[in-house]
Design a protein around this motif. Sequence first.
Motif, PDB file in Angstrom:
ATOM      1  N   THR A  48     -15.712 -13.086  -3.449  1.00  0.00           N
ATOM      2  CA  THR A  48     -14.759 -12.514  -4.843  1.00  0.00           C
ATOM      3  C   THR A  48     -14.078 -12.731  -5.040  1.00  0.00           C
ATOM      4  O   THR A  48     -12.549 -13.910  -4.037  1.00  0.00           O
ATOM      5  N   PRO A  49     -13.214 -13.068  -6.439  1.00  0.00           N
ATOM      6  CA  PRO A  49     -13.933 -12.583  -7.885  1.00  0.00           C
ATOM      7  C   PRO A  49     -15.172 -13.908  -7.811  1.00  0.00           C
ATOM      8  O   PRO A  49     -15.626 -14.331  -9.471  1.00  0.00           O
ATOM      9  N   PHE A  50     -15.398 -14.820  -6.605  1.00  0.00           N
ATOM     10  CA  PHE A  50     -16.438 -15.749  -7.826  1.00  0.00           C
ATOM     11  C   PHE A  50     -18.067 -14.925  -6.948  1.00  0.00           C
ATOM     12  O   PHE A  50     -18.694 -15.968  -6.904  1.00  0.00           O
ATOM     13  N   ALA A  96     -24.121 -10.628  -7.928  1.00  0.00           N
ATOM     14  CA  ALA A  96     -23.571  -9.685  -8.658  1.00  0.00           C
ATOM     15  C   ALA A  96     -24.305  -7.628  -8.716  1.00  0.00           C
ATOM     16  O   ALA A  96     -24.985  -8.098  -9.384  1.00  0.00           O
ATOM     17  N   GLU A  97     -24.000  -6.711  -8.656  1.00  0.00           N
ATOM     18  CA  GLU A  97     -24.447  -6.144  -8.153  1.00  0.00           C
ATOM     19  C   GLU A  97     -25.027  -5.017  -8.887  1.00  0.00           C
ATOM     20  O   GLU A  97     -25.754  -4.657  -9.323  1.00  0.00           O
ATOM     21  N   ALA A 146      -9.939  -7.591  -1.912  1.00  0.00           N
ATOM     22  CA  ALA A 146      -9.769  -6.175  -2.184  1.00  0.00           C
ATOM     23  C   ALA A 146      -9.184  -5.436  -3.530  1.00  0.00           C
ATOM     24  O   ALA A 146      -9.617  -4.835  -3.971  1.00  0.00           O
ATOM     25  N   THR A 147      -8.901  -6.747  -4.440  1.00  0.00           N
ATOM     26  CA  THR A 147      -7.813  -6.711  -5.151  1.00  0.00           C
ATOM     27  C   THR A 147      -8.186  -7.246  -6.400  1.00  0.00           C
ATOM     28  O   THR A 147      -8.044  -6.265  -7.442  1.00  0.00           O
ATOM     29  N   VAL A 148      -9.210  -8.038  -6.290  1.00  0.00           N
ATOM     30  CA  VAL A 148      -9.303  -9.256  -7.764  1.00  0.00           C
ATOM     31  C   VAL A 148     -10.435  -8.672  -8.396  1.00  0.00           C
ATOM     32  O   VAL A 148     -11.339  -8.746  -7.499  1.00  0.00           O
ATOM     33  N   PRO A 149     -11.181  -8.161  -9.606  1.00  0.00           N
ATOM     34  CA  PRO A 149     -11.862  -8.181  -9.755  1.00  0.00           C
ATOM     35  C   PRO A 149     -13.050  -9.752 -10.258  1.00  0.00           C
ATOM     36  O   PRO A 149     -12.632 -10.405  -9.969  1.00  0.00           O
ATOM     37  N   LEU A 190     -16.132 -18.072 -14.729  1.00  0.00           N
ATOM     38  CA  LEU A 190     -16.343 -19.286 -13.852  1.00  0.00           C
ATOM     39  C   LEU A 190     -16.567 -20.458 -14.308  1.00  0.00           C
ATOM     40  O   LEU A 190     -16.172 -21.215 -13.550  1.00  0.00           O
ATOM     41  N   MET A 191     -17.393 -20.377 -14.965  1.00  0.00           N
ATOM     42  CA  MET A 191     -17.223 -21.986 -15.494  1.00  0.00           C
ATOM     43  C   MET A 191     -16.884 -22.556 -15.790  1.00  0.00           C
ATOM     44  O   MET A 191     -16.069 -23.747 -16.163  1.00  0.00           O
ATOM     45  N   ARG A 192     -15.572 -21.817 -16.619  1.00  0.00           N
ATOM     46  CA  ARG A 192     -14.873 -22.453 -17.287  1.00  0.00           C
ATOM     47  C   ARG A 192     -13.783 -23.635 -16.660  1.00  0.00           C
ATOM     48  O   ARG A 192     -12.860 -24.335 -16.970  1.00  0.00           O
ATOM     49  N   LEU A 193     -13.547 -21.782 -15.346  1.00  0.00           N
ATOM     50  CA  LEU A 193     -12.256 -22.176 -14.209  1.00  0.00           C
ATOM     51  C   LEU A 193     -12.936 -23.496 -13.393  1.00  0.00           C
ATOM     52  O   LEU A 193     -11.677 -25.134 -13.020  1.00  0.00           O
ATOM     53  N   GLY A 194     -13.675 -23.524 -13.313  1.00  0.00           N
ATOM     54  CA  GLY A 194     -14.647 -25.030 -12.907  1.00  0.00           C
ATOM     55  C   GLY A 194     -14.818 -26.398 -13.463  1.00  0.00           C
ATOM     56  O   GLY A 194     -14.348 -27.665 -12.320  1.00  0.00           O
TER      57      GLY A 194
END
Length: 350
Positions: A224-226, A231-232, A310-313, A320-324
């Motif tokens: 998390t957050p990756f 992803a349930e 525990a804290t980041v959604p 995800l792709m844009r950050l990478g």
Amino acid sequence: MTATFQGWGLTYEWSWFIATIAGILLIALPLMLAVAMIIYAERKIWAAIALRRGPNVVGPFGLLQSFADGLKVFLKETIVPTSANKGLFLLAPIISFTVALIVWAVVPFEVGVVLSDINVGLLYILAASSLGVYGIIIAGWASNSKYPFFSALRAAAQMVSYEVSIGFVLICVVLYAGTFNMTQIVLGQQGHVFGILNGYGFNPLLFPMAVVFLISSMAETFRTPFDLTEAESELVAGFQTEYSSMSFALFWLGEYGNVILMCALNAILFWGGFLPPLNIDLLPWFDIPGIIWLFAKMLLFFFIFGWVRATVPRYRYDQLMRLGWKIFLPLSLFFVFAISLWLMLTRYGG
């Protein structure tokens, strides 16, 4: 250790073989115990952040909860779906678990305290740690179910996206250290910032790369957050959907083994590894063994991993792709050029 066995009258070949097996067990067995305990520790971190108690029933302070969970999983039945590829289905968790162990062969716990002190240790880690995703891809395909297959595709794309930026970050470290040997990389971190601090992370040119590596290591371990592979809300349980019993547990062991490894790599590559934080001989902590310093730094990074979880959604997949690709890749590539230029002007007189 080989010399010790030779002193007992054994030939060099047998001494080397027994010493290697002993070294593997000295790393693998404590690692398995550490995995059980950090699962407990992470659940306690989550509980503290959410103002709950966490595990507190099985054993004193709940310390045996992970072992009880392991026994419960071990006693369950292993179910293989009828339409699954049985051989690959059972092989996938073994690959994930095994790859999580083999990378530790080149991790230095102290000067000379390493199973294999090879000159290309960093390349070995980069190559071996990348193999873990194959277990996830094989699991997703062999399950013959759409949700695990979607998860496998996501895992492949995510691994490629963040492996590129991690590669450029490691190039920055190699440029500064001048070697791929893990022990020499740690020893090269002595005396930064006026000779006082130990660690490349205290260098203004390498601190941004330390941050990029920390975030990318979370993405590489699908934390998390990756955790888009699990992803349930979208994929039930991702690549693990069709797994049960010990085959399911092996994925967990592999995941947390990789988490401990990434905590160790963060400490070794950027924060001095087994060196104390300050390079001052007058302080009494120079008598503390280096392995204690390494474990303390690993625990700090593990707390960060648990804190973030525990804290980041969870990110959306496009985020995800844009950050990478649009942030980390250009940033790490820029710092490769910046560090190369700085070293040419200062170290090599170019």
